[in-house]
Design a protein around this motif. Structure first.
Motif, PDB file in Angstrom:
ATOM      1  N   ARG A 162       7.425   9.122  -5.951  1.00 19.98           N
ATOM      2  CA  ARG A 162       6.624  10.205  -6.075  1.00 19.98           C
ATOM      3  C   ARG A 162       5.746  10.635  -4.753  1.00 19.98           C
ATOM      4  O   ARG A 162       5.492  11.487  -3.850  1.00 19.98           O
ATOM      5  CB  ARG A 162       5.218  11.216  -7.073  1.00 19.98           C
ATOM      6  N   ARG A 163       6.202   9.841  -3.984  1.00 22.45           N
ATOM      7  CA  ARG A 163       5.044   8.986  -2.613  1.00 22.45           C
ATOM      8  C   ARG A 163       5.725  10.407  -1.339  1.00 22.45           C
ATOM      9  O   ARG A 163       4.802  10.669  -0.564  1.00 22.45           O
ATOM     10  CB  ARG A 163       4.615   7.469  -2.038  1.00 22.45           C
TER      11      ARG A 163
ATOM     12  N   ASP B  43       1.372  -0.883  -0.102  1.00 25.82           N
ATOM     13  CA  ASP B  43      -0.390  -0.205  -0.132  1.00 25.82           C
ATOM     14  C   ASP B  43       0.702   1.074  -0.208  1.00 25.82           C
ATOM     15  O   ASP B  43       1.038   1.108   0.725  1.00 25.82           O
ATOM     16  CB  ASP B  43      -1.467  -0.154   0.912  1.00 25.82           C
ATOM     17  N   LEU B  44       1.212   1.942  -1.165  1.00 28.82           N
ATOM     18  CA  LEU B  44       2.021   2.691  -1.189  1.00 28.82           C
ATOM     19  C   LEU B  44       1.560   4.309  -0.950  1.00 28.82           C
ATOM     20  O   LEU B  44       2.529   4.898  -0.497  1.00 28.82           O
ATOM     21  CB  LEU B  44       2.655   3.501  -3.111  1.00 28.82           C
ATOM     22  N   SER B  45       0.254   4.056  -0.103  1.00 22.97           N
ATOM     23  CA  SER B  45      -0.102   4.964  -0.084  1.00 22.97           C
ATOM     24  C   SER B  45       0.998   5.119   1.672  1.00 22.97           C
ATOM     25  O   SER B  45       0.414   6.746   2.826  1.00 22.97           O
ATOM     26  CB  SER B  45      -1.574   5.188   0.444  1.00 22.97           C
ATOM     27  N   ASP B  46       1.081   4.531   2.455  1.00 22.51           N
ATOM     28  CA  ASP B  46       1.761   4.771   3.805  1.00 22.51           C
ATOM     29  C   ASP B  46       2.314   5.216   3.830  1.00 22.51           C
ATOM     30  O   ASP B  46       3.325   6.057   4.824  1.00 22.51           O
ATOM     31  CB  ASP B  46       2.406   2.780   4.169  1.00 22.51           C
ATOM     32  N   TYR B  47       3.120   5.812   2.412  1.00 19.24           N
ATOM     33  CA  TYR B  47       4.904   6.875   2.837  1.00 19.24           C
ATOM     34  C   TYR B  47       4.192   8.101   2.271  1.00 19.24           C
ATOM     35  O   TYR B  47       5.771   9.019   1.718  1.00 19.24           O
ATOM     36  CB  TYR B  47       5.526   5.914   1.261  1.00 19.24           C
ATOM     37  N   ASP B  48       3.603   7.925   1.545  1.00 19.45           N
ATOM     38  CA  ASP B  48       2.373   9.437   1.386  1.00 19.45           C
ATOM     39  C   ASP B  48       2.993  10.576   2.313  1.00 19.45           C
ATOM     40  O   ASP B  48       2.818  10.343   4.066  1.00 19.45           O
ATOM     41  CB  ASP B  48       1.397   9.256   1.249  1.00 19.45           C
TER      42      ASP B  48
ATOM     43  N   SER C  64       7.526  13.658   0.441  1.00 20.21           N
ATOM     44  CA  SER C  64       7.807  14.580   0.518  1.00 20.21           C
ATOM     45  C   SER C  64       8.933  15.181   0.180  1.00 20.21           C
ATOM     46  O   SER C  64       9.570  16.750   0.136  1.00 20.21           O
ATOM     47  CB  SER C  64       7.105  15.578   1.294  1.00 20.21           C
TER      48      SER C  64
ATOM     49  N   GLY D 183       5.872   3.287  -8.229  1.00 20.23           N
ATOM     50  CA  GLY D 183       4.618   4.995  -7.355  1.00 20.23           C
ATOM     51  C   GLY D 183       5.573   4.530  -6.703  1.00 20.23           C
ATOM     52  O   GLY D 183       5.342   5.485  -6.019  1.00 20.23           O
ATOM     53  N   LEU D 184       6.938   4.877  -5.825  1.00 17.37           N
ATOM     54  CA  LEU D 184       7.452   4.418  -4.650  1.00 17.37           C
ATOM     55  C   LEU D 184       8.058   5.776  -4.337  1.00 17.37           C
ATOM     56  O   LEU D 184       7.172   7.125  -3.808  1.00 17.37           O
ATOM     57  CB  LEU D 184       7.980   4.066  -4.252  1.00 17.37           C
TER      58      LEU D 184
END
Length: 348
Positions: free
Chosen positions: A266-267, A229-234, A269, A263-264
């Motif tokens: 761009r997550r 779940d790449l959103s974990d790295y947002d 900051s 897709g990692l």
């Protein structure tokens, strides 16, 4: 994803486990190891505790996993530090008992191949510390670099904010650890050149994640300790560095390209890119050759970012990883990157 929490800190007088989750180099090269143990006692007031595999080059992955378990399970041990890195710690990860480790969280300090265990602890819910090892940093000839010593002390014993600062002097060359004369003279250093900022018109704050780029690539290939779940790295702050094996610019680009295609990239900051190591006994580059290698790596990173994360706040030549001084980065802890003020602050 479990949000990593800071484990309780040790205090002077406490016991600290010294383990070799990768290679048992203390048995092969005792001089920097014994010096590092002495400094843990005399300069940090901690009592080192060794384990069966700490000095064994032939220790199996299971034996090294057993030492990790013993170090975390012992209620008298308040922190854990790696003796050195290596190249096969990834084989230890499947043998670890996550619930045992989660039940007794404590600070773990290590870098290089120890990126494996740091990523594992992150996913277990424990903030770790990407930084000093017993042999490479604590075993530095004559004295620790003052910035390394201060950063490690803050990471070990304090819990507040700590501002990272560019090295006033640095080095990446080494001398033979088997030669007693190595430890009679302070290592030669060069004047610091500061950090280089890109897309610095922003301020970001997030949890730190990353480590040695080669190890991140291996974890991706093995599909271990990288969330699906790449959103974990947002919004998190990515920090990366390369080892003494000095991967080519093309290899660095390809690893980052793989992260980008997944897709990692761009997550995140921000990216803190460590000063690359440009010298090794196998490749004793001149200063000019080293500068060319470092420039090649920076170009490779910029090439990948242009393709996958063109607006990412990026800082090059941060003093983390295979360099001296070595600033400790909280793995899973808070990192604030202020592009306007050119400041990086971590929370230990």
């Amino acid at each position: 994803m479990i949000t990593p929490a800071y484990p309780p800190k040790p205090a002077p007088g406490d016991r600290i486990a010294v383990i070799s989750p990768s290679g048992g180099l203390p048995g092969l090269l005792p001089l920097p190891y014994e010096l590092g143990l002495r400094r843990l006692r005399e300069e940090y007031g901690l009592e080192p505790v060794e384990y069966p595999a700490t000095r064994r080059m032939d220790a199996t992955p299971q034996e090294r996993a057993d030492d990790i378990h013993a170090a975390f399970a012992d209620p008298e041990v308040k922190a854990v530090i790696a003796s050195i890195g290596g190249s096969d710690q990834i084989t230890v990860l499947p043998l670890l008992d996550r619930e045992l480790i989660r039940a007794r969280p404590k600070p773990f300090i290590g870098m290089s191949d120890n990126t494996n265990l740091l990523a594992y602890l992150y996913n277990t819910g424990i903030v770790g510390y990407h930084g000093a090892s017993v042999m490479a940093e604590l075993g530095r000839p004559v004295a620790l670099h003052p910035q390394t010593a201060d950063s490690l002390r803050a990471a070990l014993f304090t819990s507040g904010e700590y501002e990272l600062r560019p090295a006033e002097r640095w080095r990446d060359t080494s001398r033979d650890w088997a030669d007693p004369a190595t430890f009679d003279a302070e290592p030669e250093t060069r004047p610091g050149t500061g950090w280089t900022w890109m897309n610095a018109d922003q301020i970001v704050e997030g949890r730190g994640w990353g480590g040695c780029l080669e190890i991140i690539g291996w974890l991706l290939m093995a599909d271990r300790e990288i969330s699906h779940d790449l959103s974990d790295y947002d919004g998190q702050v990515l920090f990366l560095e390369t080892s003494e094996e000095m991967p080519s610019g093309e290899e660095v680009f390809r690893t980052l390209r793989g992260m980008g295609e997944r897709g990692l990239l761009r997550r995140f900051s921000a990216l803190l890119m460590g000063r690359p190591k440009t010298w090794d006994f196998a490749r004793p580059n001149s200063p000019e050759e080293g500068a060319r290698y470092a420039a090649e790596q920076r170009t490779a990173v910029q090439r990948a970012l242009k393709a996958y994360a063109p607006d990412l706040l990026t800082v090059f030549d941060v003093d983390l990883g295979h360099t001296d001084p070595q600033l400790v980065i909280p793995y899973g802890g808070t990192i604030r990157v202020d592009g306007f003020a050119r400041r990086i602050t971590v929370t230990y």
